[in-house]
Motif scaffolding. Structure first.
Motif, PDB file in Angstrom:
ATOM      1  N   THR A  57       0.832  -1.205   0.000  1.00 54.46           N
ATOM      2  CA  THR A  57       0.000   0.000   0.000  1.00 54.46           C
ATOM      3  C   THR A  57       0.861   1.248   0.000  1.00 54.46           C
ATOM      4  O   THR A  57       0.625   2.191  -0.767  1.00 54.46           O
ATOM      5  CB  THR A  57      -0.939   0.010   1.218  1.00 54.46           C
ATOM      6  OG1 THR A  57      -1.820  -1.104   1.143  1.00 54.46           O
ATOM      7  CG2 THR A  57      -1.768   1.288   1.244  1.00 54.46           C
ATOM      8  N   ARG A  58       1.889   1.267   0.852  1.00 55.11           N
ATOM      9  CA  ARG A  58       2.795   2.405   0.900  1.00 55.11           C
ATOM     10  C   ARG A  58       3.535   2.574  -0.427  1.00 55.11           C
ATOM     11  O   ARG A  58       3.716   3.693  -0.923  1.00 55.11           O
ATOM     12  CB  ARG A  58       3.790   2.230   2.047  1.00 55.11           C
ATOM     13  CG  ARG A  58       3.189   2.314   3.433  1.00 55.11           C
ATOM     14  CD  ARG A  58       4.268   2.099   4.503  1.00 55.11           C
ATOM     15  NE  ARG A  58       3.683   2.045   5.829  1.00 55.11           N
ATOM     16  CZ  ARG A  58       3.416   3.116   6.572  1.00 55.11           C
ATOM     17  NH1 ARG A  58       3.677   4.317   6.098  1.00 55.11           N
ATOM     18  NH2 ARG A  58       2.888   2.979   7.773  1.00 55.11           N
ATOM     19  N   MET A  59       3.974   1.466  -0.999  1.00 58.39           N
ATOM     20  CA  MET A  59       4.726   1.509  -2.241  1.00 58.39           C
ATOM     21  C   MET A  59       3.878   2.065  -3.391  1.00 58.39           C
ATOM     22  O   MET A  59       4.309   2.962  -4.129  1.00 58.39           O
ATOM     23  CB  MET A  59       5.214   0.104  -2.596  1.00 58.39           C
ATOM     24  CG  MET A  59       6.063   0.049  -3.860  1.00 58.39           C
ATOM     25  SD  MET A  59       6.603  -1.632  -4.221  1.00 58.39           S
ATOM     26  CE  MET A  59       5.034  -2.396  -4.705  1.00 58.39           C
ATOM     27  N   PHE A  60       2.650   1.554  -3.530  1.00 61.26           N
ATOM     28  CA  PHE A  60       1.777   2.030  -4.603  1.00 61.26           C
ATOM     29  C   PHE A  60       1.347   3.476  -4.374  1.00 61.26           C
ATOM     30  O   PHE A  60       1.197   4.241  -5.328  1.00 61.26           O
ATOM     31  CB  PHE A  60       0.544   1.132  -4.715  1.00 61.26           C
ATOM     32  CG  PHE A  60       0.839  -0.235  -5.284  1.00 61.26           C
ATOM     33  CD1 PHE A  60       1.622  -0.391  -6.419  1.00 61.26           C
ATOM     34  CD2 PHE A  60       0.340  -1.387  -4.675  1.00 61.26           C
ATOM     35  CE1 PHE A  60       1.899  -1.640  -6.939  1.00 61.26           C
ATOM     36  CE2 PHE A  60       0.609  -2.647  -5.187  1.00 61.26           C
ATOM     37  CZ  PHE A  60       1.394  -2.772  -6.322  1.00 61.26           C
ATOM     38  N   SER A  61       1.147   3.840  -3.115  1.00 60.59           N
ATOM     39  CA  SER A  61       0.727   5.209  -2.804  1.00 60.59           C
ATOM     40  C   SER A  61       1.829   6.211  -3.106  1.00 60.59           C
ATOM     41  O   SER A  61       1.559   7.337  -3.529  1.00 60.59           O
ATOM     42  CB  SER A  61       0.321   5.323  -1.328  1.00 60.59           C
ATOM     43  OG  SER A  61      -0.768   4.492  -1.035  1.00 60.59           O
TER      44      SER A  61
ATOM     45  N   ALA B 163      -2.658  -4.303  -3.767  1.00 62.67           N
ATOM     46  CA  ALA B 163      -2.029  -4.622  -2.485  1.00 62.67           C
ATOM     47  C   ALA B 163      -2.704  -5.824  -1.836  1.00 62.67           C
ATOM     48  O   ALA B 163      -2.035  -6.697  -1.261  1.00 62.67           O
ATOM     49  CB  ALA B 163      -2.095  -3.415  -1.549  1.00 62.67           C
ATOM     50  N   GLY B 164      -4.025  -5.891  -1.942  1.00 66.14           N
ATOM     51  CA  GLY B 164      -4.762  -7.012  -1.368  1.00 66.14           C
ATOM     52  C   GLY B 164      -4.436  -8.327  -2.040  1.00 66.14           C
ATOM     53  O   GLY B 164      -4.218  -9.349  -1.378  1.00 66.14           O
ATOM     54  N   GLY B 165      -4.392  -8.321  -3.366  1.00 64.73           N
ATOM     55  CA  GLY B 165      -4.102  -9.547  -4.094  1.00 64.73           C
ATOM     56  C   GLY B 165      -2.679 -10.039  -3.899  1.00 64.73           C
ATOM     57  O   GLY B 165      -2.440 -11.225  -3.646  1.00 64.73           O
ATOM     58  N   LEU B 166      -1.717  -9.121  -3.985  1.00 56.90           N
ATOM     59  CA  LEU B 166      -0.314  -9.505  -3.835  1.00 56.90           C
ATOM     60  C   LEU B 166       0.006  -9.964  -2.419  1.00 56.90           C
ATOM     61  O   LEU B 166       0.737 -10.934  -2.217  1.00 56.90           O
ATOM     62  CB  LEU B 166       0.585  -8.327  -4.229  1.00 56.90           C
ATOM     63  CG  LEU B 166       0.588  -7.960  -5.712  1.00 56.90           C
ATOM     64  CD1 LEU B 166       1.348  -6.655  -5.940  1.00 56.90           C
ATOM     65  CD2 LEU B 166       1.196  -9.080  -6.550  1.00 56.90           C
ATOM     66  N   SER B 167      -0.543  -9.256  -1.425  1.00 58.14           N
ATOM     67  CA  SER B 167      -0.272  -9.650  -0.032  1.00 58.14           C
ATOM     68  C   SER B 167      -0.894 -11.001   0.294  1.00 58.14           C
ATOM     69  O   SER B 167      -0.339 -11.778   1.085  1.00 58.14           O
ATOM     70  CB  SER B 167      -0.786  -8.578   0.930  1.00 58.14           C
ATOM     71  OG  SER B 167      -2.191  -8.403   0.809  1.00 58.14           O
ATOM     72  N   ALA B 168      -2.038 -11.314  -0.304  1.00 55.49           N
ATOM     73  CA  ALA B 168      -2.653 -12.622  -0.093  1.00 55.49           C
ATOM     74  C   ALA B 168      -1.766 -13.733  -0.651  1.00 55.49           C
ATOM     75  O   ALA B 168      -1.657 -14.809  -0.057  1.00 55.49           O
ATOM     76  CB  ALA B 168      -4.031 -12.667  -0.750  1.00 55.49           C
ATOM     77  N   GLN B 169      -1.110 -13.457  -1.769  1.00 57.46           N
ATOM     78  CA  GLN B 169      -0.206 -14.452  -2.332  1.00 57.46           C
ATOM     79  C   GLN B 169       1.042 -14.623  -1.463  1.00 57.46           C
ATOM     80  O   GLN B 169       1.557 -15.728  -1.313  1.00 57.46           O
ATOM     81  CB  GLN B 169       0.159 -14.061  -3.758  1.00 57.46           C
ATOM     82  CG  GLN B 169      -1.032 -14.172  -4.706  1.00 57.46           C
ATOM     83  CD  GLN B 169      -0.662 -13.949  -6.156  1.00 57.46           C
ATOM     84  OE1 GLN B 169       0.088 -13.043  -6.474  1.00 57.46           O
ATOM     85  NE2 GLN B 169      -1.201 -14.779  -7.031  1.00 57.46           N
ATOM     86  N   VAL B 170       1.516 -13.516  -0.881  1.00 57.28           N
ATOM     87  CA  VAL B 170       2.624 -13.617   0.074  1.00 57.28           C
ATOM     88  C   VAL B 170       2.214 -14.504   1.249  1.00 57.28           C
ATOM     89  O   VAL B 170       2.977 -15.360   1.705  1.00 57.28           O
ATOM     90  CB  VAL B 170       3.035 -12.219   0.580  1.00 57.28           C
ATOM     91  CG1 VAL B 170       4.008 -12.336   1.758  1.00 57.28           C
ATOM     92  CG2 VAL B 170       3.670 -11.401  -0.536  1.00 57.28           C
ATOM     93  N   PHE B 171       0.995 -14.293   1.723  1.00 60.59           N
ATOM     94  CA  PHE B 171       0.494 -15.089   2.849  1.00 60.59           C
ATOM     95  C   PHE B 171       0.490 -16.569   2.520  1.00 60.59           C
ATOM     96  O   PHE B 171       0.970 -17.394   3.312  1.00 60.59           O
ATOM     97  CB  PHE B 171      -0.915 -14.625   3.217  1.00 60.59           C
ATOM     98  CG  PHE B 171      -1.658 -15.582   4.098  1.00 60.59           C
ATOM     99  CD1 PHE B 171      -1.268 -15.788   5.408  1.00 60.59           C
ATOM    100  CD2 PHE B 171      -2.753 -16.297   3.615  1.00 60.59           C
ATOM    101  CE1 PHE B 171      -1.946 -16.686   6.225  1.00 60.59           C
ATOM    102  CE2 PHE B 171      -3.441 -17.187   4.422  1.00 60.59           C
ATOM    103  CZ  PHE B 171      -3.034 -17.389   5.732  1.00 60.59           C
ATOM    104  N   TRP B 172      -0.045 -16.933   1.362  1.00 61.79           N
ATOM    105  CA  TRP B 172      -0.155 -18.356   1.045  1.00 61.79           C
ATOM    106  C   TRP B 172       1.206 -18.994   0.767  1.00 61.79           C
ATOM    107  O   TRP B 172       1.421 -20.172   1.064  1.00 61.79           O
ATOM    108  CB  TRP B 172      -1.108 -18.561  -0.123  1.00 61.79           C
ATOM    109  CG  TRP B 172      -2.528 -18.522   0.323  1.00 61.79           C
ATOM    110  CD1 TRP B 172      -3.450 -17.542   0.094  1.00 61.79           C
ATOM    111  CD2 TRP B 172      -3.201 -19.503   1.133  1.00 61.79           C
ATOM    112  NE1 TRP B 172      -4.642 -17.841   0.713  1.00 61.79           N
ATOM    113  CE2 TRP B 172      -4.520 -19.037   1.347  1.00 61.79           C
ATOM    114  CE3 TRP B 172      -2.814 -20.714   1.700  1.00 61.79           C
ATOM    115  CZ2 TRP B 172      -5.445 -19.750   2.105  1.00 61.79           C
ATOM    116  CZ3 TRP B 172      -3.737 -21.424   2.447  1.00 61.79           C
ATOM    117  CH2 TRP B 172      -5.040 -20.946   2.649  1.00 61.79           C
ATOM    118  N   ILE B 173       2.141 -18.226   0.240  1.00 60.69           N
ATOM    119  CA  ILE B 173       3.486 -18.757   0.030  1.00 60.69           C
ATOM    120  C   ILE B 173       4.125 -19.116   1.372  1.00 60.69           C
ATOM    121  O   ILE B 173       4.815 -20.129   1.506  1.00 60.69           O
ATOM    122  CB  ILE B 173       4.361 -17.728  -0.726  1.00 60.69           C
ATOM    123  CG1 ILE B 173       3.905 -17.628  -2.187  1.00 60.69           C
ATOM    124  CG2 ILE B 173       5.835 -18.126  -0.670  1.00 60.69           C
ATOM    125  CD1 ILE B 173       4.601 -16.525  -2.960  1.00 60.69           C
TER     126      ILE B 173
END
Length: 233
Positions: free
Chosen positions: A127-131, A145-155
């Protein structure tokens, strides 16, 4: 879960990360990203994620336990199935193994949801990066941010989810008559996976889960953050 996450964010912001050391954390304007608690540093968002994950585990564990047992009933004839539905499953487990049996896998669920640290910590970073580096609108920032962070979570969390599922589908035994239990704790399930399938066993089924994570969570975060921005401070 998002409600408890917001609650813990606010508690941490007001009582833990409000000292002089954290005053230099630059907030992201509400119109550019997340509506509230942007003063909270990234580690604060991660810790709030862990706390929210542990809180929701006490509701999610028995629900996921029942769901897991229903999903492995493969008999075509419904009369041959041990459970006729979720209510029947709850009743039989409670009658034969009590509340402890219904909450089988709670520790594994809390372990799995501890990885919310990476979900909400990375969500803050994205979020900070995109903002800062893009001109994307607030919903677009929330989406990516929501989609990418969810993928980080599942990894980071997927192996623990596999262990949790293995434990929750293990027979309870006793009067329930569903077979002989193999595991006493989640560690036993983790060892068995390693013994039979090696490292690959912890990643079985990862691809469809990973592909689903982005769109499902991206849309959910857009809706959540939009609602939070609409609420008064």
């Amino acid at each position: 879960m998002l409600g408890s996450l917001t609650f813990y964010r606010r508690i941490l912001k007001d009582n833990v990360f409000s000292g002089p050391y954290f005053q230099g954390v630059k907030p992201v304007p509400a119109e550019q990203g997340v509506a509230n608690d942007r003063q909270l540093p990234t580690i604060g968002h991660g810790v709030a994620g862990i706390m929210a994950g542990w809180t929701v585990s006490f509701i999610a564990a028995p629900v996921e336990h029942v769901k897991a047992r229903l999903q492995i009933q493969y008999a075509v004839d419904k009369k041959a199935r041990l459970y006729s539905g979720p209510i029947d499953c709850c009743k039989k487990i409670l009658r034969t193994h009590g509340l402890h049996g219904l909450y089988r896998g709670l520790a594994a669920t809390m372990l799995f949801r501890s990885f919310f640290f990476f979900w909400w910590g990375s969500y803050d970073i994205f979020t900070r990066m995109f903002s800062t580096h893009t001109t994307l609108s607030a919903p677009a920032i929330n989406f990516w941010a929501g989609g990418l962070s969810a993928q980080v979570f599942w990894i980071t969390s997927y192996p623990s989810d596999v262990v949790k599922q293995r434990l929750m589908t293990d027979p309870l035994g006793g009067e329930l008559g569903d077979g002989k239990p193999r595991f006493n704790k989640w560690k036993d399930a983790a060892k068995e996976i390693w013994k039979t399938d090696g490292a690959r066993g912890y990643w079985r089924g990862f691809t469809p889960c990973f592909l689903r994570a982005f769109p499902a969570n991206a849309v959910a975060l857009v809706a959540f953050e939009s609602a939070m921005r609409a609420l008064p401070e």
